[in-house]
Design a protein around this motif. Structure first.
Motif, PDB file in Angstrom:
ATOM      1  N   GLY A 133       0.530 -11.451   7.053  1.00 19.55           N
ATOM      2  CA  GLY A 133       0.543 -12.656   7.875  1.00 19.55           C
ATOM      3  C   GLY A 133      -0.476 -12.634   8.999  1.00 19.55           C
ATOM      4  N   GLU A 134      -1.309 -11.580   9.035  1.00 17.48           N
ATOM      5  CA  GLU A 134      -2.372 -11.426  10.032  1.00 17.48           C
ATOM      6  C   GLU A 134      -1.839 -11.552  11.460  1.00 17.48           C
ATOM      7  OE1 GLU A 134      -5.337 -14.256   8.887  1.00 17.48           O
ATOM      8  OE2 GLU A 134      -5.833 -13.183   7.043  1.00 17.48           O
ATOM      9  N   PRO A 135      -0.850 -10.720  11.812  1.00 16.43           N
ATOM     10  CA  PRO A 135      -0.283 -10.766  13.162  1.00 16.43           C
ATOM     11  C   PRO A 135      -1.226 -10.124  14.182  1.00 16.43           C
ATOM     12  CG  PRO A 135       0.639  -8.923  11.976  1.00 16.43           C
ATOM     13  CD  PRO A 135      -0.226  -9.660  10.992  1.00 16.43           C
ATOM     14  N   GLN A 136      -0.939 -10.349  15.445  1.00 15.20           N
ATOM     15  CA  GLN A 136      -1.677  -9.680  16.511  1.00 15.20           C
ATOM     16  C   GLN A 136      -1.122  -8.288  16.773  1.00 15.20           C
ATOM     17  OE1 GLN A 136      -1.114 -13.173  19.287  1.00 15.20           O
ATOM     18  NE2 GLN A 136      -3.174 -12.593  19.870  1.00 15.20           N
ATOM     19  N   LEU A 137       0.137  -8.077  16.387  1.00 16.44           N
ATOM     20  CA  LEU A 137       0.841  -6.846  16.740  1.00 16.44           C
ATOM     21  C   LEU A 137       1.601  -6.316  15.538  1.00 16.44           C
ATOM     22  CD1 LEU A 137       2.038  -4.855  18.906  1.00 16.44           C
ATOM     23  CD2 LEU A 137       3.833  -6.559  19.270  1.00 16.44           C
ATOM     24  N   LEU A 138       1.463  -5.007  15.281  1.00 16.37           N
ATOM     25  CA  LEU A 138       2.264  -4.314  14.274  1.00 16.37           C
ATOM     26  C   LEU A 138       3.212  -3.369  14.991  1.00 16.37           C
ATOM     27  CD1 LEU A 138       2.824  -3.586  11.270  1.00 16.37           C
ATOM     28  CD2 LEU A 138       1.183  -1.723  11.551  1.00 16.37           C
ATOM     29  N   ILE A 139       4.514  -3.558  14.759  1.00 16.78           N
ATOM     30  CA  ILE A 139       5.560  -2.727  15.345  1.00 16.78           C
ATOM     31  C   ILE A 139       6.174  -1.879  14.235  1.00 16.78           C
ATOM     32  CG2 ILE A 139       7.905  -2.810  16.267  1.00 16.78           C
ATOM     33  CD1 ILE A 139       6.002  -3.396  18.435  1.00 16.78           C
ATOM     34  N   ALA A 140       6.218  -0.562  14.435  1.00 14.42           N
ATOM     35  CA  ALA A 140       6.772   0.332  13.416  1.00 14.42           C
ATOM     36  C   ALA A 140       7.763   1.289  14.075  1.00 14.42           C
ATOM     37  CB  ALA A 140       5.658   1.108  12.714  1.00 14.42           C
ATOM     38  N   ASP A 141       9.030   1.159  13.725  1.00 12.28           N
ATOM     39  CA  ASP A 141      10.084   1.986  14.314  1.00 12.28           C
ATOM     40  C   ASP A 141      10.357   3.180  13.401  1.00 12.28           C
ATOM     41  OD1 ASP A 141      12.086   2.958  15.882  1.00 12.28           O
ATOM     42  OD2 ASP A 141      13.535   1.386  15.423  1.00 12.28           O
ATOM     43  N   GLU A 142       9.939   4.366  13.833  1.00 16.31           N
ATOM     44  CA  GLU A 142      10.108   5.603  13.062  1.00 16.31           C
ATOM     45  C   GLU A 142       9.687   5.386  11.597  1.00 16.31           C
ATOM     46  OE1 GLU A 142      11.024   8.553  14.144  1.00 16.31           O
ATOM     47  OE2 GLU A 142      12.027   8.238  16.062  1.00 16.31           O
ATOM     48  N   PRO A 143       8.452   4.953  11.345  1.00 17.61           N
ATOM     49  CA  PRO A 143       8.061   4.585   9.972  1.00 17.61           C
ATOM     50  C   PRO A 143       7.984   5.758   9.009  1.00 17.61           C
ATOM     51  CG  PRO A 143       6.138   4.611  11.397  1.00 17.61           C
ATOM     52  CD  PRO A 143       7.337   4.791  12.290  1.00 17.61           C
ATOM     53  N   THR A 144       8.015   6.995   9.538  1.00 17.53           N
ATOM     54  CA  THR A 144       7.908   8.165   8.660  1.00 17.53           C
ATOM     55  C   THR A 144       9.197   8.972   8.610  1.00 17.53           C
ATOM     56  OG1 THR A 144       7.075   9.578  10.451  1.00 17.53           O
ATOM     57  CG2 THR A 144       5.439   8.324   9.192  1.00 17.53           C
ATOM     58  N   ALA A 145      10.283   8.466   9.179  1.00 14.25           N
ATOM     59  CA  ALA A 145      11.512   9.258   9.296  1.00 14.25           C
ATOM     60  C   ALA A 145      12.076   9.667   7.949  1.00 14.25           C
ATOM     61  CB  ALA A 145      12.558   8.474  10.093  1.00 14.25           C
ATOM     62  N   LEU A 166      -6.133   0.900   9.243  1.00 15.90           N
ATOM     63  CA  LEU A 166      -5.995  -0.554   9.288  1.00 15.90           C
ATOM     64  C   LEU A 166      -6.161  -1.077  10.714  1.00 15.90           C
ATOM     65  CD1 LEU A 166      -2.995  -0.938   6.808  1.00 15.90           C
ATOM     66  CD2 LEU A 166      -5.399  -1.498   6.375  1.00 15.90           C
ATOM     67  N   ASN A 167      -5.732  -0.297  11.684  1.00 19.78           N
ATOM     68  CA  ASN A 167      -5.954  -0.663  13.087  1.00 19.78           C
ATOM     69  C   ASN A 167      -7.448  -0.771  13.381  1.00 19.78           C
ATOM     70  OD1 ASN A 167      -6.577   1.159  15.838  1.00 19.78           O
ATOM     71  ND2 ASN A 167      -5.277  -0.623  16.192  1.00 19.78           N
ATOM     72  N   ARG A 168      -8.233   0.199  12.900  1.00 19.41           N
ATOM     73  CA  ARG A 168      -9.679   0.174  13.128  1.00 19.41           C
ATOM     74  C   ARG A 168     -10.344  -0.981  12.385  1.00 19.41           C
ATOM     75  NH1 ARG A 168     -11.964   3.789  10.644  1.00 19.41           N
ATOM     76  NH2 ARG A 168     -10.323   5.155   9.860  1.00 19.41           N
ATOM     77  N   GLU A 169      -9.888  -1.236  11.158  1.00 18.25           N
ATOM     78  CA  GLU A 169     -10.543  -2.244  10.331  1.00 18.25           C
ATOM     79  C   GLU A 169     -10.207  -3.673  10.751  1.00 18.25           C
ATOM     80  OE1 GLU A 169      -9.382  -1.358   6.357  1.00 18.25           O
ATOM     81  OE2 GLU A 169     -10.753   0.342   6.152  1.00 18.25           O
ATOM     82  N   THR A 170      -8.986  -3.907  11.200  1.00 19.37           N
ATOM     83  CA  THR A 170      -8.544  -5.271  11.477  1.00 19.37           C
ATOM     84  C   THR A 170      -8.466  -5.605  12.966  1.00 19.37           C
ATOM     85  OG1 THR A 170      -6.167  -4.736  11.555  1.00 19.37           O
ATOM     86  CG2 THR A 170      -7.139  -5.172   9.380  1.00 19.37           C
ATOM     87  N   GLY A 171      -8.369  -4.577  13.813  1.00 14.09           N
ATOM     88  CA  GLY A 171      -8.222  -4.821  15.241  1.00 14.09           C
ATOM     89  C   GLY A 171      -6.810  -5.178  15.668  1.00 14.09           C
ATOM     90  N   VAL A 172      -5.844  -5.130  14.750  1.00 11.31           N
ATOM     91  CA  VAL A 172      -4.461  -5.427  15.116  1.00 11.31           C
ATOM     92  C   VAL A 172      -3.936  -4.327  16.042  1.00 11.31           C
ATOM     93  CG1 VAL A 172      -3.498  -4.224  13.093  1.00 11.31           C
ATOM     94  CG2 VAL A 172      -2.176  -6.032  14.209  1.00 11.31           C
ATOM     95  N   THR A 173      -3.195  -4.719  17.060  1.00 13.11           N
ATOM     96  CA  THR A 173      -2.568  -3.748  17.947  1.00 13.11           C
ATOM     97  C   THR A 173      -1.397  -3.097  17.211  1.00 13.11           C
ATOM     98  OG1 THR A 173      -3.149  -5.085  19.874  1.00 13.11           O
ATOM     99  CG2 THR A 173      -1.432  -3.426  20.179  1.00 13.11           C
TER     100      THR A 173
END
Length: 244
Positions: free
Chosen positions: A169-181, A198-205
């Protein structure tokens, strides 16, 4: 006070005097006890610390899922606490993508259909949603698995589908809660490396929580929480203690 991010642009987040309290029976729980924090656009931030330090509580505030007991939050130039419930829902749907430790994929849908789902909820036409979902599955390395349902995917593959779904959805912010738990050590590092790429490529926070300090090596900014306070705000090339 938390250190300002190394960015000349207007910040994505500004938090001032944030406190969050819960009542458990007759006990008052002070989950956050005075957070001052600025996060710039395009930053990649890890929030870490021991269990009970306030990581998930802070992440829920940043993800616009919860509201503080006291303090002020500005997101993308708006005072979050002044927004109506409908306006908050709109910001969540269009500006924030979420990744959870339990993946939260719909078991009866394929990987492609899972990534398409939030786009269709937003009203994106089916053909366009399908194309964007295919593009994002390609970005996370799963083009060959678009027809697979979650029960045929490994844990790492499921989390990659969840990341594609969150970012389609091309958000401004990606939130990940313990994504590797729920992942093993090797897969955990692969997932964090993917988010960093993906942060480097898209600039999403990107902001994620973890209790595992071994995952912090690829993260430019690291916030350590202890007892509801930021005890350290560390950048990859500098480190300074932040004392309450």
């Amino acid at each position: 006070m938390a250190l300002p991010p190394p960015s000349s642009s207007a910040p994505l987040f500004e938090l001032s005097g944030i406190e969050r309290e819960f009542t458990l029976g007759q006990t008052l729980i002070r989950a956050l006890r005075g957070i001052d924090l600025t996060i710039g656009r395009g930053e990649f931030v890890a929030i870490w610390g021991p269990s009970g330090s306030g990581k998930s509580t802070l992440l829920n505030l940043l993800g616009l899922i919860d509201a503080p007991t006291r303090g002020r939050i500005t997101f993308d130039g708006e005072n979050v606490l002044a927004l109506s419930d409908n306006a908050l829902s709109d910001r969540r749907n269009h500006k924030v993508g979420y990744v959870f430790q339990s993946f939260n994929l719909v078991p009866v849908l394929t990987a492609l259909e899972n990534v398409m789902l939030p786009l269709q909820i937003q009203g994106v036409p089916s053909a366009q949603a399908q194309q964007r979902a295919r593009t994002w599955l390609g970005k996370v390395g799963l083009s060959a698995f678009e027809g697979f349902r979650p029960d045929r995917l490994s844990g790492g593959q499921r989390q990659r589908v969840a990341i594609a779904r969150a970012l389609a959805g091309e958000p401004q912010l990606l939130i990940a809660d313990e994504p590797t738990a729920n992942l093993d050590s090797r897969t955990s590092h692969e997932v964090i490396d993917l988010i960093e790429q993906l942060n480097r490529e898209t600039g999403v926070t990107c902001i994620f929580t973890t209790h595992d300090p071994r995952l912090l090596g690829r993260v430019p900014r690291q916030l350590r929480l202890e007892d509801g306070l930021i005890s350290e705000d560390r950048y990859q090339d500098t480190a300074r203690e932040v004392h309450a």
